[in-house]
Design a protein around this motif. Structure first.
Motif, short mmCIF file in Angstrom:
data_model
loop_
_atom_site.label_atom_id
_atom_site.label_comp_id
_atom_site.label_asym_id
_atom_site.label_seq_id
_atom_site.Cartn_x
_atom_site.Cartn_y
_atom_site.Cartn_z
N GLU A 1 0.83 -1.20 0.00
CA GLU A 1 0.00 0.00 0.00
C GLU A 1 0.87 1.25 0.00
OE1 GLU A 1 -3.54 2.22 2.59
OE2 GLU A 1 -3.02 0.13 3.03
N ILE A 2 1.93 1.26 0.78
CA ILE A 2 2.84 2.41 0.80
C ILE A 2 3.43 2.63 -0.59
CG2 ILE A 2 5.09 3.23 1.63
CD1 ILE A 2 4.43 1.85 4.30
N GLY A 3 3.97 1.58 -1.20
CA GLY A 3 4.59 1.70 -2.52
C GLY A 3 3.61 2.15 -3.58
N TYR A 4 2.39 1.64 -3.53
CA TYR A 4 1.36 2.03 -4.49
C TYR A 4 1.00 3.50 -4.33
CZ TYR A 4 -3.31 2.57 -6.49
OH TYR A 4 -4.40 3.04 -7.17
N ILE A 5 0.78 3.95 -3.10
CA ILE A 5 0.44 5.36 -2.85
C ILE A 5 1.55 6.26 -3.37
CG2 ILE A 5 0.07 7.10 -1.07
CD1 ILE A 5 -1.31 4.95 0.61
N LEU A 6 2.80 5.92 -3.06
CA LEU A 6 3.92 6.73 -3.52
C LEU A 6 3.96 6.83 -5.04
CD1 LEU A 6 6.77 5.42 -1.17
CD2 LEU A 6 5.64 7.65 -1.04
N ALA A 7 3.75 5.69 -5.71
CA ALA A 7 3.81 5.68 -7.17
C ALA A 7 2.69 6.53 -7.78
CB ALA A 7 3.73 4.24 -7.68
N VAL A 8 1.49 6.42 -7.22
CA VAL A 8 0.36 7.22 -7.72
C VAL A 8 0.61 8.70 -7.46
CG1 VAL A 8 -2.10 7.70 -7.42
CG2 VAL A 8 -1.29 5.33 -7.47
N ALA A 9 1.07 9.03 -6.26
CA ALA A 9 1.32 10.43 -5.91
C ALA A 9 2.41 11.04 -6.79
CB ALA A 9 1.71 10.53 -4.44
N VAL A 10 3.45 10.28 -7.08
CA VAL A 10 4.52 10.78 -7.95
C VAL A 10 3.98 11.03 -9.36
CG1 VAL A 10 6.65 10.09 -9.11
CG2 VAL A 10 6.46 9.85 -6.64
N HIS A 11 3.10 10.14 -9.82
CA HIS A 11 2.49 10.32 -11.13
C HIS A 11 1.73 11.65 -11.19
CE1 HIS A 11 0.72 9.03 -14.97
NE2 HIS A 11 -0.44 9.47 -14.51
N TYR A 12 0.97 11.95 -10.14
CA TYR A 12 0.22 13.20 -10.11
C TYR A 12 1.15 14.41 -9.92
CZ TYR A 12 -3.82 10.12 -9.39
OH TYR A 12 -4.78 9.15 -9.53
N LEU A 13 2.19 14.22 -9.13
CA LEU A 13 3.12 15.32 -8.88
C LEU A 13 3.85 15.73 -10.16
CD1 LEU A 13 4.47 17.26 -6.94
CD2 LEU A 13 6.06 15.43 -6.28
N ARG A 14 4.19 14.76 -10.97
CA ARG A 14 4.86 15.08 -12.23
C ARG A 14 3.93 15.88 -13.15
NH1 ARG A 14 7.23 9.05 -12.40
NH2 ARG A 14 9.31 9.47 -11.54
N ALA A 15 2.62 15.66 -13.00
CA ALA A 15 1.67 16.38 -13.86
C ALA A 15 1.39 17.78 -13.35
CB ALA A 15 0.37 15.58 -13.96
N VAL A 16 1.20 17.91 -12.02
CA VAL A 16 0.76 19.20 -11.48
C VAL A 16 1.93 20.05 -11.00
CG1 VAL A 16 0.44 18.46 -9.08
CG2 VAL A 16 -1.05 20.24 -10.04
N GLY A 17 3.05 19.40 -10.63
CA GLY A 17 4.25 20.15 -10.25
C GLY A 17 4.19 20.83 -8.90
N ASP A 18 3.18 20.53 -8.10
CA ASP A 18 3.02 21.19 -6.81
C ASP A 18 2.49 20.18 -5.80
OD1 ASP A 18 2.54 22.80 -4.64
OD2 ASP A 18 1.03 24.06 -5.61
N ALA A 19 3.33 19.82 -4.83
CA ALA A 19 2.95 18.82 -3.84
C ALA A 19 1.78 19.27 -2.97
CB ALA A 19 4.14 18.48 -2.94
N ALA A 20 1.55 20.58 -2.89
CA ALA A 20 0.44 21.11 -2.11
C ALA A 20 -0.91 20.80 -2.75
CB ALA A 20 0.59 22.61 -1.91
#
Length: 595
Positions: A226-245
């Motif tokens: 679950e940790i690894g999956y969440i990280l991978a999904v979050a990184v995918h979104y972060l690369r698109a939006v560019g803002d962790a907030a």
């Protein structure tokens, strides 16, 4: 011993003392546990097991956020108590939201149905505004869950905010857009993130994306997966939006308090590492928790109150900033008023009477938790690296699903043998338990769904509750009985009678019993009068040696379709043996077939 002395026993001395107690038994088999990730759970931890205790960066609010995301405790010890609303009728949903907020909830989780799923049934932005009528949107954050319609619902919500003049930092919550989670849950989603990214507004506290671990949890993932999956999904979104907030991490809280605590702490640590590597401020981290639906039970829902308490405790001690607790009666459909009230009050009681929210990182300094967190972070990071090496989460969905399925099968096997018991279902079942009353089912909304286009398609991951196989047997065997052929005095057969009674009750088969018999003919007569069609012989090994075979023969002659024996042996007329470690689901499935 002088209790005022500085005597400190060594680990070697402790092991020597343990060896005397074990009397030659294998240390690892008796005292060492193992998680589904293969991590060892030792019986004793010391400071030597926690090298990170010497880490000068290990302070709350400082990179790598291992000890917590804030430098100060929660104001008055109060975390965000989030109440979920999913009633299809918008008017009922609105009333539930206002009732939750008036009675202790501090934010709203709104599950929306725009025509293709479950939740509050709406078709326009105006209808969304009606659902939120009376809600002070500048005070109570709103978290949306609209699945494949996530972007549309997000646009509507921003329209509602603008109409009510809620702007800037007054707007808080999550739009809850999670196309990857929707894809693996439903099999289709809009994975093109341009429209979702366009909703990002740095001037507000409203986050666009939610990287949720719920789909992985529902499919049976381990903590590290679950940790690894969440990280991978979050990184995918972060690369698109560019803002962790603009990203919220959502993790499930399970019945294992310590595993939940370690999972949230490890996730926060790993995410801080990601943010640091990508040049993002670690202070942008937001982690929310929701109770894991997979542990909910329908046949004995009252035990879910205890499960919810454990999940909430683990989530808050782990440092989740908001907690959503599913009502205890939600496994069988829409929850009732009692379930919703207890979901709020469970959190309120923990908040006001335990004081756990007043302490920064309550688990900090526990050698067990610190070590478990460290090992879980390594395992979760390793799983995340594998996903990234495969090309990212979208490219690796099939591989992730296959890995989760292996773990899910392993857990299912442990549940089937009751190595992982489910209280009220596989252990200590109470047949005939009265379930809470439910209201009438709402009328279906026959309006066409809000149109969509450009959906990606994938094979959805399985979704199920862990108790379902037992619950299905309970339903199939409703009214069935098993005759317990008790041999010898009460003191001789009670232990195995109790074991057999509980085992068959786990499959919905009611035990018919008496004070015991001394000869096969008496047993056969009692069986014939019981109305049962299967029987289980219960007594001691010494009694079995004399009476087990003739008793089994007599039961067969009296019409028993299947004869069991509680314990072990080798008797030609006994069809099956039941004892500790047996595959209970397998036994009960054959029992149902024999009726």
């Amino acid at each position: 011993m002088d209790l005022t002395s500085d005597y400190s026993p060594t680990r070697e001395q402790w092991l020597a003392a343990v060896d005397k107690v074990l009397k030659g038994k294998d240390f690892d088999k008796v005292l060492v546990g193992q998680t589904l990730d293969g991590l060892r759970i030792e019986p004793l931890y010391t400071a030597a097991d926690v090298p990170t205790l010497a880490d000068e960066d290990g302070f709350p609010g400082f990179d790598p956020l291992l000890r917590g995301g804030d430098v100060a405790p929660l104001a008055e010890g109060r975390w965000d108590i989030r109440a979920r609303t999913a009633h299809p009728d918008p008017k009922v949903a609105n009333a539930q939201i206002l009732q939750d907020l008036a009675n202790g909830a501090t934010s709203v989780e709104l599950v929306l149905d725009l025509g293709v799923g479950d939740g509050v049934s709406i078709r326009t932005a105006a209808e969304l505004g009606q659902v939120l009528d009376g809600v002070l949107l500048d005070v109570a954050p709103v978290s949306l869950r609209a699945g494949v319609h996530g972007v549309i619902a997000g646009e509507w919500f921003q329209q509602v905010l603008a109409q009510r003049g809620v702007t800037g930092v007054d707007a808080a919550g999550e739009l809850g857009i999670d196309p990857i989670g929707t894809l693996v849950t439903t099999g289709e989603a809009d994975t093109e993130l341009t429209a979702a990214v366009a909703l990002a507004d740095p001037s507000t506290r409203l986050r666009v994306f939610t990287a949720s671990g719920v789909p992985a949890s529902d499919a049976g993932a381990s903590e590290a997966q679950e940790i690894g999956y969440i990280l991978a999904v979050a990184v995918h979104y972060l690369r698109a939006v560019g803002d962790a907030a603009q990203i919220t991490l959502e993790v499930t809280a399970d019945v294992d308090v310590f595993a939940t605590v370690a999972k949230i702490r490890a996730l926060r640590h790993c995410w801080a590492t990601v943010l640091d590597a990508m040049g993002q401020p670690v202070t942008a981290t937001r982690i929310v928790a929701t109770s894991a639906d997979r542990w909910l039970t329908e046949v004995d829902p009252w035990v879910n109150i205890l499960r919810g308490t454990a999940a909430t405790l683990g989530a808050v001690v782990g440092g989740a900033q908001a907690v959503t607790l599913a009502p205890f009666d939600s496994a069988g459909g829409l929850p009732g008023d009692l379930g919703r009230r207890l979901a709020r009050n469970t959190q309120l009681l923990l908040q006001d009477e335990s004081g756990i929210g007043r302490v920064l990182d309550p688990a900090g300094g526990s050698w067990y938790i610190e070590s478990f967190t460290d090992e879980l972070a390594k395992a979760g990071w390793s799983f995340f690296q594998r996903i990234e090496a495969a090309g990212g989460v979208l490219e690796a969905l099939d591989e992730i699903g296959a890995d989760i399925a292996v773990v899910a099968d392993r857990r299912d096997a442990q549940i089937a043998t009751r190595k992982r018991p489910i209280t009220g279902v596989s252990e200590f079942p109470l047949l005939g338990e009265q379930r809470p009353e439910r209201g009438p089912d709402p009328q279906p909304d026959d309006r066409p769904p809000v149109p969509l286009s450009g959906l990606a398609v994938a094979t959805p991951w399985p979704v199920g509750r862990l108790a379902q196989p037992f619950e299905e047997l309970r339903l199939a065997n409703d009214g069935a009985t098993v005759f317990l052929a008790n041999l010898g005095p009460i003191a001789v057969h009670t232990a195995r009678k109790t074991f057999a009674s509980n085992l068959f009750a786990a499959g919905g088969i009611q035990a018919v019993s008496d004070d015991g018999h001394s000869d096969p003919a008496s047993v056969a007569a009692a069986f014939a009068a019981s109305g049962a069609d299967i029987a289980c012989i219960c007594s001691s090994d010494d009694v079995y040696a004399e009476l087990a075979e003739p008793t089994a023969m007599a039961l067969k002659q009296a019409g028993a379709r299947r004869v069991y024996l509680a314990g072990r042996g080798d008797y030609p007329s006994v069809d099956e043996y039941v004892g500790l470690g047996v595959d209970v689901l397998d036994v009960l499935t054959r029992a149902e077939a024999a009726r």
